[in-house]
Motif scaffolding. Structure first.
Motif, short mmCIF file in Angstrom:
data_model
loop_
_atom_site.label_atom_id
_atom_site.label_comp_id
_atom_site.label_asym_id
_atom_site.label_seq_id
_atom_site.Cartn_x
_atom_site.Cartn_y
_atom_site.Cartn_z
N SER A 199 0.85 -1.18 0.00
CA SER A 199 0.00 0.00 0.00
C SER A 199 0.89 1.24 0.00
O SER A 199 2.09 1.14 0.27
CB SER A 199 -0.93 0.01 1.21
N GLY A 204 1.23 3.57 -2.62
CA GLY A 204 1.62 4.15 -3.90
C GLY A 204 0.72 5.33 -4.26
O GLY A 204 -0.27 5.63 -3.59
N GLY A 205 1.09 6.02 -5.34
CA GLY A 205 0.28 7.14 -5.78
C GLY A 205 1.04 8.04 -6.73
O GLY A 205 2.10 7.67 -7.25
N LEU A 206 0.47 9.22 -6.94
CA LEU A 206 1.05 10.21 -7.83
C LEU A 206 1.66 11.32 -6.99
O LEU A 206 1.02 11.84 -6.07
CB LEU A 206 -0.05 10.78 -8.74
N LEU A 222 6.98 9.63 -0.76
CA LEU A 222 5.95 8.63 -0.54
C LEU A 222 6.50 7.58 0.42
O LEU A 222 7.72 7.35 0.46
CB LEU A 222 5.54 7.95 -1.85
N THR A 230 9.37 6.31 -11.35
CA THR A 230 8.03 5.84 -11.74
C THR A 230 8.09 4.37 -12.12
O THR A 230 8.89 3.95 -12.96
CB THR A 230 7.50 6.66 -12.92
N THR A 241 2.24 -2.00 -6.26
CA THR A 241 1.57 -0.72 -6.10
C THR A 241 2.25 0.29 -7.02
O THR A 241 3.48 0.34 -7.12
CB THR A 241 1.59 -0.26 -4.63
N GLN A 242 1.44 1.09 -7.70
CA GLN A 242 1.96 2.01 -8.70
C GLN A 242 2.48 3.28 -8.04
O GLN A 242 1.78 3.89 -7.21
CB GLN A 242 0.87 2.38 -9.71
N VAL A 243 3.67 3.67 -8.43
CA VAL A 243 4.23 4.96 -8.04
C VAL A 243 4.48 5.76 -9.31
O VAL A 243 5.18 5.29 -10.21
CB VAL A 243 5.54 4.78 -7.25
N THR A 244 3.91 6.94 -9.38
CA THR A 244 4.09 7.80 -10.54
C THR A 244 4.63 9.15 -10.07
O THR A 244 4.03 9.79 -9.20
CB THR A 244 2.77 8.01 -11.30
#
Length: 120
Positions: free
Chosen positions: A7, A9-11, A18, A91, A114-117
């Motif tokens: 958990s 992740g995000g922009l 982060l 990213t 989890t995506q990290v951008t």
């Protein structure tokens, strides 16, 4: 079966921070070295950071040294990755993985990612 759930992740904008967390279940967590990997589109999955089951012997890829910090709380069966000074090159999809700390050579258990951008 063993579960690892990431958990956090995000922009985020370049230069931001982060904190990723990974919750493990159904294993004796302190017996497992835990790593964070990342995979960007079209690239291989690379190890970013890792920490032994006891919380020692941290490893960092050169690309993240001085910016990322890995830590774990064996009482809570969690491992975290604090990411500071994020860059667009960070990213990727970030994965938590666990490897038995006594003789295993491969990571056997993986989270879903989890995506990290990081925007410029």
């Amino acid at each position: 079966q063993v579960q690892l759930v990431e958990s956090g992740g995000g922009l985020v904008q370049a230069g931001g921070s982060l904190r990723l967390s990974c919750a493990a279940s159904r294993l004796i967590f302190s017996n497992y070295r835990t790593g964070w990997f990342r995979q960007a589109p079209g690239k291989e999955r690379d190890l970013v950071a890792a920490i032994s089951g006891s919380g020692g012997s941290p490893y960092y890829a050169n690309a993240v040294k001085g910016r990322f910090t890995i830590s774990r709380d064996n009482a809570k069966n969690t491992v975290s990755l604090q990411m500071n000074g994020l860059k667009p090159d960070d990213t990727a999809v970030y994965y938590c993985a666990a490897r038995y700390d006594y003789g295993a050579s491969t990571y056997d258990y993986w989270g879903q990612g989890t995506q990290v951008t990081v925007s410029s």
